[in-house]
Design a protein around this motif. Structure first.
Motif, short mmCIF file in Angstrom:
data_model
loop_
_atom_site.label_atom_id
_atom_site.label_comp_id
_atom_site.label_asym_id
_atom_site.label_seq_id
_atom_site.Cartn_x
_atom_site.Cartn_y
_atom_site.Cartn_z
N LEU A 1 0.81 -1.22 0.00
CA LEU A 1 0.00 0.00 0.00
C LEU A 1 0.84 1.27 0.00
N GLU B 1 1.52 3.32 -3.25
CA GLU B 1 0.47 4.10 -3.90
C GLU B 1 0.82 5.58 -4.00
N LYS B 2 1.46 6.13 -2.98
CA LYS B 2 1.69 7.58 -2.99
C LYS B 2 2.85 8.01 -3.88
N PHE C 1 -1.71 4.21 -12.24
CA PHE C 1 -1.34 2.80 -12.16
C PHE C 1 -1.97 2.02 -13.31
N PHE D 1 -5.42 -1.34 -2.39
CA PHE D 1 -4.53 -0.42 -3.11
C PHE D 1 -5.35 0.50 -4.02
N LYS E 1 -7.45 2.97 -2.03
CA LYS E 1 -6.62 4.05 -1.49
C LYS E 1 -6.23 5.05 -2.58
N ALA E 2 -5.89 4.55 -3.74
CA ALA E 2 -5.51 5.43 -4.85
C ALA E 2 -6.66 6.33 -5.27
#
Length: 721
Positions: free
Chosen positions: A87, A90-91, A96, A110, A113-114
């Motif tokens: 995870l 992601e930042k 993606f 993931f 969160k994105a």
């Protein structure tokens, strides 16, 4: 941990397509990788490809080659295998691309969160293997056991689940795109193309090959031909050609058994083992004719034209079925040949066997077309443009530190407002801290430019202190460079400090968009430095600073706020006032984010580095705030204190007179006038009507500064074209 079912399925797929030897090599490399996992180097880039395929051929075309296309057009990208995804990654990317990825709990989390951070998710796939309705037409599945079939369909179903979680899809052919449109809102066709290295190796192989003119070699380079429905299409024709022409040879890669029809010609069957893609051009260049038969089905019409491209790079003419991508790409008779039936196959092969010049001419024509139209370097712009068109604006604020302060809180609020409108916004921290900041407005992502490299396209990069502007001006991949000026930072340093000159120079750049949250900053930037400045009012989250009634009937609580280490906060003066107050009547609280009380300070209760979410409680406990700062961009503490129902005694400065009115919502005292400050405090304590007036007007001022009243201003400044 990787999914066991999926690994078993992929192991069988590798054995079937590449042989036991190659499977053993891959297994060793995989186990070694699990024991010695490679640390994913931190960097902020444009795209992360998440690979769910163990086969090298699809991975190379759909990830390695697309990364090369993006790099050739200024976008940066990385690849990681799906079971290594975590995870935290992601930042570090703007977007993606999941390639053939079966769904996992990590992938679900993931993607979720994105999307909170307004990041767009793409799914890439090069075969109709994401729904059972397509795979049930694959003939070789009939040879699988029930257990094998269950594993296979489990992978298919889970790939479909990941696809449905994505926003868009990227694929290889229009046929495949039409089917994918049933699952996502838009699909982009980015055909398979050759890489720079493939091209180099093909050209080298073509130059180095020495052919035997007494032979005409026909190639079928698709692995085993036993029980191969595609090869069965041309088997009768090949048999006739081998009978008719004794100088005709058939070269097959990875052959296991010969069909009965070809056994009489076994001496003219040339066998090639499975080889890596780097050695494949040497085999292709040795051919005179390349075969690409394809049985007509929806599944096959979705396949790409790789065989034609690979042969064309070696100037070898391809004879293909008039199906799908071959039909779309080959100009029949010019840069290849298309066949609808057995008659066509025999006619074309018969002609090519006897006509060397025709083989050369068509091979050269195919090469001339492919070398410019099917190479990564020349074809990546449409892919880059498509991805870019789907991405939200990316805005980065550059901070010297993420330690909580009034200025940092302003930026965090701007971030949360922009995030709510769909912007991908994050903080670049010039400190060795990359912990995300979580507050009542959500999570703001933080990337440290000390421990990570930022190398992505950014729409706007905003400096937040003079020391961060150099980084912003030096970053090349940004459309708009801005500076959020929150104070006259030249005066942060003492006279003689060389940093004063550098800080002052940051107000004089023509390539910077200047923004400020303070009227007085706007004034001196325009009048003294000739800058065009955009002003945004500063605001307050009223829910975070709720009102609490004060009684003023017991011991009066006085709050001093500020960093004792910063001279311009003038905290010493506040405690000179405190020193003369009656300690039986007043209780002294001190709130500081950085400095601690000096030895001579009188403090009943010291609060250090209080989380911003808890600051309101500090204000609610106090009745009167003393704020003696002589230099403020926008002074938040008085506004926050008024919102909670407290009263403020302050030194007027350029950062607070924008909203403070003496005798209306606060009481001013002149800097250095200790006795005046004491008298103002006594007046508040004794005069109930004065208190009521100051509290009422203070509440009205706080409400006027609610962030809800300012959101549109903020959004317009950062997102206007």
């Amino acid at each position: 941990m990787p999914d066991i079912k999926y690994l078993i399925e992929k192991s069988k797929e590798t054995i079937n397509e590449e042989g036991v030897k190659e499977f053993a090599k891959k297994s060793f490399r995989y186990i070694k990788g699990q024991r010695n996992p490679v640390n994913h180097k931190k960097s902020y880039k444009d795209v992360l490809f998440i690979n769910g395929c163990t086969l090298p051929h699809p991975t190379r075309y759909r990830i390695d080659h697309q990364i090369e296309q993006l790099l050739a057009n200024g976008y940066t990208a990385d690849i990681i295998f799906y079971d290594k995804l975590d995870l935290e990654m992601e930042k570090y990317y703007r977007t993606f691309v999941f390639f053939r990825c079966p769904v996992t709990d990590t992938i679900k989390d993931f993607i979720a969160k994105a999307k909170i951070q307004n990041k767009v998710i793409f799914y890439d796939i090069d075969d109709l293997v994401f729904d059972k309705q397509y795979t049930k037409t694959i003939k070789h599945l009939n040879d699988m056991s029930k257990e094998e079939l269950d594993l296979y369909y489990d992978g298919v179903t889970r790939m479909g689940e990941t696809l449905k979680l994505c926003d868009y899809a990227i694929t290889t052919t229009p046929t495949l795109a039409n089917e994918l449109k049933k699952y996502v809102k838009e699909v982009f066709v980015n055909r398979n193309v050759a890489s720079e290295k493939m091209t180099e190796l093909s050209i080298r192989a073509t130059k180095n090959i020495v052919k035997d003119d007494s032979k005409v070699v026909i190639g079928y380079l698709s692995g085993s031909i036993t029980h191969n429905a595609d090869f069965e299409l041309v088997l009768p024709t090949i048999t006739k050609i081998m009978k008719k022409y004794e100088h005709a040879y058939l070269k097959v890669a990875g052959i296991l058994d010969l069909p009965e029809e070809l056994k009489p010609f076994s001496e003219r069957i040339l066998k090639e083992p499975f080889v890596s893609w780097k050695k494949l051009p040497d085999i292709i260049a040795s051919l005179d004719i390349n075969l690409a038969p394809l049985e007509d089905s929806l599944f096959n019409r979705a396949k790409s034209e790789n065989k034609w491209v690979e042969a064309a790079l070696c100037k070898v003419p391809t004879v293909a079925s008039d199906v799908g991508a071959f039909q779309e790409m080959i100009v029949d008779g010019k840069d290849g040949f298309l066949c609808k039936n057995e008659k066509d196959w025999f006619s074309v092969l018969d002609k090519l066997i006897v006509n060397k010049e025709l083989r050369r001419k068509v091979g050269e024509e195919a090469y001339s077309r492919v070398i410019k139209n099917n190479i990564t370097t020349y074809t990546g712009y449409p892919l880059t443009k498509f991805i870019a068109s789907k991405l939200p604006k990316t805005i980065a604020f550059v901070l010297p530190t993420t330690n909580i302060s009034g200025g940092v809180n302003v930026i965090l609020k701007h971030c949360s407002i922009l995030r709510k409108t769909g912007v991908n916004v994050f903080i670049i921290n010039s400190d060795k801290v990359d912990d995300n900041i979580i507050n009542q407005d959500g999570e703001t992502e933080v990337v440290s430019n000390i421990i990570s490299r930022v190398d992505a396209k950014i729409d706007m990069m905003v400096a937040s202190l003079w020391s961060t502007l150099e980084y912003v001006r030096g970053y090349s991949k940004v459309l708009t460079k801005a500076y959020l000026v929150q104070n006259f930072e030249t005066d942060f340093m003492k006279y003689g400090d060389s940093s004063r000159i550098i800080a002052n120079s940051t107000y004089s750049y023509d390539d910077i968009k200047y923004i400020t949250i303070s009227k007085w900053c706007q004034k001196w930037l325009e009048e003294d430095y000739g800058r065009k400045v955009t002003y945004i009012r500063n605001g307050l989250n009223l829910k975070q600073f709720p009102y609490k009634e004060r009684k003023f009937d017991k011991k009066i609580k006085i709050l001093v706020e500020g960093n004792s280490d910063d001279y311009y906060k003038n905290v010493d003066e506040s405690f000179k006032i405190v020193e003369k107050l009656d300690k039986e009547k007043y209780e002294i609280h001190f709130l500081s984010y950085q400095g601690t009380p000096k030895k001579w300070y009188y403090v009943d209760k010291f609060m250090h580095r209080v989380p911003y979410d808890e600051v309101a409680k500090v204000y609610q406990e106090a009745d009167i705030l003393i704020k003696s700062s002589i230099l403020e961009s926008f002074s938040y503490p008085p506004l926050e204190m008024m919102a909670t129902g407290g009263i403020c005694v302050v030194v007027p400065n350029d950062g607070n007179v924008e909203y403070l009115k003496d005798g209306e919502n606060c009481l001013f005292y002149q800097r250095g006038s200790i006795e005046e400050a004491i008298q103002k405090i006594e007046n508040i304590t004794k005069d109930k009507k004065l208190r009521e007036k100051l509290i009422k007007n203070g509440q009205a001022t706080a409400k006027d500064r609610s962030w809800k009243n300012i959101e549109k201003e903020i959004i317009g400044v950062y997102t206007e074209e």
